[in-house]
Design a protein around this motif. Structure first.
Motif, mmCIF file in Angstrom:
data_model
loop_
_atom_site.group_PDB
_atom_site.id
_atom_site.type_symbol
_atom_site.label_atom_id
_atom_site.label_comp_id
_atom_site.label_asym_id
_atom_site.label_seq_id
_atom_site.Cartn_x
_atom_site.Cartn_y
_atom_site.Cartn_z
ATOM 1 N N PRO A 8 -8.367 10.184 -0.410
ATOM 2 C CA PRO A 8 -7.820 9.481 0.694
ATOM 3 C C PRO A 8 -6.831 8.390 0.204
ATOM 4 O O PRO A 8 -7.515 7.809 -0.835
ATOM 5 C CB PRO A 8 -8.806 8.776 1.443
ATOM 6 N N PRO A 9 -5.972 7.988 0.809
ATOM 7 C CA PRO A 9 -4.964 6.791 0.564
ATOM 8 C C PRO A 9 -5.929 5.650 0.421
ATOM 9 O O PRO A 9 -6.621 5.275 1.294
ATOM 10 C CB PRO A 9 -3.592 6.751 1.628
ATOM 11 N N THR A 10 -5.280 4.709 -0.278
ATOM 12 C CA THR A 10 -5.883 3.276 -0.494
ATOM 13 C C THR A 10 -6.163 2.699 0.845
ATOM 14 O O THR A 10 -7.336 2.186 1.129
ATOM 15 C CB THR A 10 -5.610 2.407 -1.537
ATOM 16 N N HIS A 11 -5.115 2.578 1.807
ATOM 17 C CA HIS A 11 -5.520 2.024 2.952
ATOM 18 C C HIS A 11 -6.636 2.796 3.860
ATOM 19 O O HIS A 11 -7.260 1.943 4.436
ATOM 20 C CB HIS A 11 -4.023 2.127 3.615
ATOM 21 N N LEU A 12 -6.306 3.973 3.951
ATOM 22 C CA LEU A 12 -7.261 4.555 4.796
ATOM 23 C C LEU A 12 -8.578 4.144 4.153
ATOM 24 O O LEU A 12 -9.902 4.076 4.966
ATOM 25 C CB LEU A 12 -7.078 6.230 4.695
ATOM 26 N N ALA A 13 -9.154 4.351 2.865
ATOM 27 C CA ALA A 13 -10.355 4.019 2.288
ATOM 28 C C ALA A 13 -10.794 2.425 2.359
ATOM 29 O O ALA A 13 -11.973 2.492 2.833
ATOM 30 C CB ALA A 13 -10.056 4.312 0.739
ATOM 31 N N GLN A 14 -9.949 1.700 2.695
ATOM 32 C CA GLN A 14 -10.253 0.408 2.904
ATOM 33 C C GLN A 14 -10.707 0.328 4.596
ATOM 34 O O GLN A 14 -11.646 -0.332 4.995
ATOM 35 C CB GLN A 14 -9.036 -0.530 2.710
ATOM 36 N N ILE A 15 -9.853 1.021 5.265
ATOM 37 C CA ILE A 15 -10.282 1.011 6.775
ATOM 38 C C ILE A 15 -11.767 1.586 7.176
ATOM 39 O O ILE A 15 -12.365 1.082 7.749
ATOM 40 C CB ILE A 15 -9.220 1.740 7.525
ATOM 41 N N TYR A 16 -11.997 2.694 6.219
ATOM 42 C CA TYR A 16 -13.130 3.197 6.612
ATOM 43 C C TYR A 16 -14.357 2.445 6.005
ATOM 44 O O TYR A 16 -15.392 2.541 6.720
ATOM 45 C CB TYR A 16 -13.227 4.584 5.470
ATOM 46 N N GLU A 17 -14.135 1.835 4.985
ATOM 47 C CA GLU A 17 -15.067 0.959 4.304
ATOM 48 C C GLU A 17 -15.520 -0.125 5.435
ATOM 49 O O GLU A 17 -16.744 -0.458 5.841
ATOM 50 C CB GLU A 17 -14.666 0.255 3.130
ATOM 51 N N LEU A 18 -14.373 -0.693 6.004
ATOM 52 C CA LEU A 18 -14.664 -1.870 6.981
ATOM 53 C C LEU A 18 -15.141 -1.346 8.257
ATOM 54 O O LEU A 18 -16.168 -1.942 8.810
ATOM 55 C CB LEU A 18 -13.250 -2.568 7.198
ATOM 56 N N LEU A 19 -14.776 -0.150 8.748
ATOM 57 C CA LEU A 19 -15.261 0.556 9.886
ATOM 58 C C LEU A 19 -16.834 0.712 9.770
ATOM 59 O O LEU A 19 -17.790 0.300 10.670
ATOM 60 C CB LEU A 19 -14.680 1.669 10.348
ATOM 61 N N THR A 20 -17.323 1.388 8.693
ATOM 62 C CA THR A 20 -18.536 1.605 8.680
ATOM 63 C C THR A 20 -19.453 0.377 8.201
ATOM 64 O O THR A 20 -20.723 0.190 8.650
ATOM 65 C CB THR A 20 -18.825 2.607 7.233
#
Ligand code: SF4
Length: 246
Positions: free
Chosen positions: A10-22
């Motif tokens: 995943p792009p870094t931005h998506l990875a960061q969003i995913y981490e924050l969401l979970t």
């Protein structure tokens, strides 16, 4: 959508969003019910109505006509009567029956004698997610979102349904471009989302859209994604940070 075993970084931005969401909402269990035809009919019933009304319509339909073959062969007005609590019954009844007739024609061509629901399950199971998505979309009345819902909720396959909440929130977050429409967003998510993230990302983006990132007046000041959001406060925080880092 992707083939079954193709890994996606995943792009870094998506990875960061995913981490924050979970971190905010946890890791929901992804438990498909293996009933794609029930899911397909249920998704058609859910169009332009509440979950409560469409759930009621579904229950009345399967009580009155307990097999999909019976639904297919019933007079249209009987199907419309059964689903009347879901709204637009005169539109949805022929749509459901047309989908069932289409599947039946395909089943007959293959000389398959299983119940119709089993036939659809096996047709989807033998395809990679992208092909399964295209296959479902070839059935009359089945759009990109309905096809993705069936694959994700009923088959456990990685296809991302993009509803109004997912579309709005992912645009604000900068996960998709400002001009990407909901149909195009399905394809974007298929390219950038690791398959095992799809379900969690979907349910969390919907929850976030309902509870925090409202269409009118998003509650940015309480948002756990604020630091990663392209829209927050009307200022492109994400873009500013990118610029500063260069
Ligand atoms: S910061 Fe605001 S716009 Fe961005 S996701 Fe959160 S609520 Fe939505």
């Amino acid at each position: 959508m992707t083939t079954k075993h193709e890994p996606i970084t995943p792009p870094t931005h998506l990875a960061q969003i995913y981490e924050l969401l979970t971190a905010a909402y946890g890791h929901p269990a992804w438990i498909p019910d293996n009933d794609p035809l029930g899911g397909l009919v249920g998704t058609i019933l859910s169009q332009h109505t509440s979950d409560l009304n469409s759930g009621r319509a579904y229950q009345q339909l399967v009580t009155l006509l307990p097999t999909w073959e019976a639904v297919r062969d019933a007079p249209p007005e009987q199907v419309a009567y059964a689903i009347r609590s879901g709204g637009l019954a005169n539109v949805k009844a022929p749509r459901i029956q047309e989908a069932l007739h289409t599947l039946t024609r395909q089943q007959q061509e293959q000389e398959d004698t299983h119940p119709l629901g089993d036939f659809l399950f096996h047709e989807l199971k033998k395809r990679a997610p992208e092909e399964a998505w295209q296959y479902l979309r070839s059935i009359p009345g089945v759009g990109p979102k309905t096809a993705a819902c069936v694959l994700m909720f009923n088959m456990g396959m990685p296809a991302m349904p993009v509803d109004t909440h997912v579309h709005r929130v992912s645009k604000r977050l900068g996960l998709i471009g400002a001009n990407v429409n909901a149909n195009q967003a399905h394809e974007v998510f298929a390219r950038i989302t690791p398959p095992e993230w799809v379900y969690t990302l979907h349910v969390h983006l919907i929850r976030h859209g309902r509870q925090v990132c409202h269409a009118q007046r998003p509650a940015c000041e309480h948002c756990p994604l604020f630091i990663a959001c392209a829209y927050a406060g009307g200022v492109s925080v994400y873009e500013e940070r990118s610029l500063r880092s260069h």
